[in-house]
Design a protein around this motif. Structure first.
Motif, PDB file in Angstrom:
ATOM      1  N   PHE A 216      -1.214 -20.364 -28.525  1.00 34.19           N
ATOM      2  CA  PHE A 216      -2.483 -20.433 -29.259  1.00 34.19           C
ATOM      3  C   PHE A 216      -3.038 -21.854 -29.283  1.00 34.19           C
ATOM      4  O   PHE A 216      -4.248 -22.050 -29.403  1.00 34.19           O
ATOM      5  CB  PHE A 216      -2.258 -19.938 -30.694  1.00 34.19           C
ATOM      6  CG  PHE A 216      -3.524 -19.788 -31.492  1.00 34.19           C
ATOM      7  CD1 PHE A 216      -4.407 -18.750 -31.241  1.00 34.19           C
ATOM      8  CD2 PHE A 216      -3.828 -20.686 -32.499  1.00 34.19           C
ATOM      9  CE1 PHE A 216      -5.577 -18.608 -31.976  1.00 34.19           C
ATOM     10  CE2 PHE A 216      -4.996 -20.557 -33.248  1.00 34.19           C
ATOM     11  CZ  PHE A 216      -5.869 -19.512 -32.978  1.00 34.19           C
TER      12      PHE A 216
ATOM     13  N   CYS B 150      -6.033 -15.253 -27.187  1.00 34.61           N
ATOM     14  CA  CYS B 150      -6.234 -16.372 -28.115  1.00 34.61           C
ATOM     15  C   CYS B 150      -7.665 -16.376 -28.658  1.00 34.61           C
ATOM     16  O   CYS B 150      -7.884 -16.653 -29.841  1.00 34.61           O
ATOM     17  CB  CYS B 150      -5.925 -17.694 -27.423  1.00 34.61           C
ATOM     18  SG  CYS B 150      -4.197 -17.906 -26.974  1.00 34.61           S
ATOM     19  N   GLU B 151      -8.641 -16.079 -27.800  1.00 34.25           N
ATOM     20  CA  GLU B 151     -10.028 -16.021 -28.248  1.00 34.25           C
ATOM     21  C   GLU B 151     -10.225 -14.884 -29.244  1.00 34.25           C
ATOM     22  O   GLU B 151     -10.928 -15.028 -30.250  1.00 34.25           O
ATOM     23  CB  GLU B 151     -10.961 -15.832 -27.047  1.00 34.25           C
ATOM     24  CG  GLU B 151     -10.901 -16.968 -26.039  1.00 34.25           C
ATOM     25  CD  GLU B 151     -11.790 -16.690 -24.846  1.00 34.25           C
ATOM     26  OE1 GLU B 151     -12.789 -15.948 -25.006  1.00 34.25           O
ATOM     27  OE2 GLU B 151     -11.498 -17.208 -23.752  1.00 34.25           O
TER      28      GLU B 151
ATOM     29  N   GLU C  50      -8.688 -15.860 -32.588  1.00 33.11           N
ATOM     30  CA  GLU C  50      -9.541 -16.772 -33.357  1.00 33.11           C
ATOM     31  C   GLU C  50     -10.598 -16.009 -34.141  1.00 33.11           C
ATOM     32  O   GLU C  50     -10.893 -16.333 -35.290  1.00 33.11           O
ATOM     33  CB  GLU C  50     -10.198 -17.783 -32.419  1.00 33.11           C
ATOM     34  CG  GLU C  50      -9.282 -18.913 -31.988  1.00 33.11           C
ATOM     35  CD  GLU C  50      -9.986 -19.959 -31.144  1.00 33.11           C
ATOM     36  OE1 GLU C  50      -9.517 -21.113 -31.127  1.00 33.11           O
ATOM     37  OE2 GLU C  50     -10.994 -19.627 -30.492  1.00 33.11           O
ATOM     38  N   ARG C  51     -11.182 -14.984 -33.512  1.00 38.54           N
ATOM     39  CA  ARG C  51     -12.210 -14.196 -34.208  1.00 38.54           C
ATOM     40  C   ARG C  51     -11.601 -13.408 -35.362  1.00 38.54           C
ATOM     41  O   ARG C  51     -12.192 -13.292 -36.435  1.00 38.54           O
ATOM     42  CB  ARG C  51     -12.878 -13.227 -33.222  1.00 38.54           C
ATOM     43  CG  ARG C  51     -13.697 -13.862 -32.113  1.00 38.54           C
ATOM     44  CD  ARG C  51     -14.890 -14.668 -32.649  1.00 38.54           C
ATOM     45  NE  ARG C  51     -14.548 -16.037 -32.951  1.00 38.54           N
ATOM     46  CZ  ARG C  51     -14.850 -16.655 -34.068  1.00 38.54           C
ATOM     47  NH1 ARG C  51     -15.493 -16.031 -35.031  1.00 38.54           N
ATOM     48  NH2 ARG C  51     -14.505 -17.907 -34.270  1.00 38.54           N
TER      49      ARG C  51
ATOM     50  N   ASN D 197     -11.595 -22.499 -35.474  1.00 36.37           N
ATOM     51  CA  ASN D 197     -10.136 -22.566 -35.417  1.00 36.37           C
ATOM     52  C   ASN D 197      -9.619 -23.239 -36.689  1.00 36.37           C
ATOM     53  O   ASN D 197     -10.047 -24.347 -37.014  1.00 36.37           O
ATOM     54  CB  ASN D 197      -9.697 -23.363 -34.175  1.00 36.37           C
ATOM     55  CG  ASN D 197      -8.207 -23.272 -33.918  1.00 36.37           C
ATOM     56  OD1 ASN D 197      -7.408 -23.726 -34.729  1.00 36.37           O
ATOM     57  ND2 ASN D 197      -7.832 -22.694 -32.792  1.00 36.37           N
TER      58      ASN D 197
END
Length: 299
Positions: A6, A17-18, A21-22, A43
């Motif tokens: 991450f 990972c994206e 984050e959301r 982040n």
């Protein structure tokens, strides 16, 4: 392992990972989520907001990852700050905000900057604050320059005033992180992968760009001490003092003085010290003197 992945820079991160984050942003503690939309929570390690670990909507895997991060002191440690990183830092809930904000996030212009202009990063806020200067803007509500026209098309009712407020928004950031207080460095790195260690026995030495992070996430460290953030801020501002450390350095070279010369470096702190290093020098110049200088510079 999940946490380490991450924390990789964007070009090395897998797609999950994206998405993570959301999900983390959607589960931010309300005192942060109520001030700005979740789209502007990028982040939690590079911004000053926290995740609600008691949220029923937070997947177990991400809850465990965040608890591991908290347990092992995962923090942003800015030992070297470049203009590239300053501009790539998320603006909202900036990690280095002043204790008292000059301009609040939830005022009229903050909402305009978020919803109409889509500003997420410091570089975008800087661009918004200065765009009128490059297009002969009259800085009036009736101005008809191209910059004001485009801003009105985005829904901004008073572009000149919104840009003025963007300058105030940047005043929220401490000077060492404010890109207006520093000149662009031509040696700053704009992206690019760092090469992995060259073999098992040696570490590739003296990549001049390796110490200059390209992304804020590269400054996040695990296993920090409780006061590491405060100490790293002092170092970043050039105010830290360090005690003396005794170590030994040396360099050597095969076929010194010929076209086939290959040199290396050594750093020695003491018997069985984990900081001891044997380094392979990957530079155009190869000599025993280069090996010795690299050892000193790396140490």
């Amino acid at each position: 392992m999940k946490l380490c992945t991450f924390l990789l820079p964007p070009e090395l991160r897998p797609r999950w990972c994206e998405i993570a984050e959301r999900i983390l942003a959607e589960n931010a503690i309300l005192q942060f989520a109520n001030q700005i939309g979740s789209n502007f929570l990028i982040n939690p390690f590079t911004q000053g907001w926290r995740v609600n670990l008691n949220s029923d909507a937070l997947p177990d895997s991400l809850e465990r990852m965040m608890k591991v991060a908290e347990k092992y002191g995962t923090k942003l440690v800015p030992l070297k700050i470049t203009q590239v990183v300053r501009k790539r830092m998320p603006y909202w809930f900036h990690w280095a905000n002043k204790p008292q904000l000059v301009s609040q996030y939830y005022d009229k212009w903050g909402r305009c900057q978020q919803l109409n202009h889509g500003i997420k990063y410091v570089g975008q806020m800087l661009e918004h604050a200065t765009k009128g200067r490059r297009m002969n803007c009259k800085n009036r509500i009736t101005c008809k320059c191209l910059a004001c026209y485009r801003d009105r098309q985005e829904g901004c009712e008073n572009p000149a005033q919104c840009r003025k407020n963007a300058g105030l928004k940047l005043d929220n950031i401490t000077p060492e992180w404010d890109p207006r207080k520093h000149e662009d460095d031509p040696e700053d790195i704009d992206g690019g992968e760092l090469e992995p260690p060259d073999g098992v026995e040696y570490t590739r030495a003296w990549n001049p760009h390796a110490a200059a992070p390209s992304w804020p996430i590269q400054m996040v460290r695990v296993f920090t001490t409780p006061d590491v953030t405060q100490n790293s801020r002092r170092r970043a501002a050039g105010a830290a003092t360090r005690g003396d450390v005794e170590l030994y350095t040396d360099g050597s070279c095969h076929d010194n003085g010929t076209d086939d010369a290959r040199c290396g470096s050594g750093i020695w702190y003491g018997p069985d010290d984990p900081r001891n290093k044997a380094l392979r020098v990957d530079l155009p110049a190869q000599s025993n003197n280069v090996g010795e200088l690299v050892a000193v510079l790396v140490a």
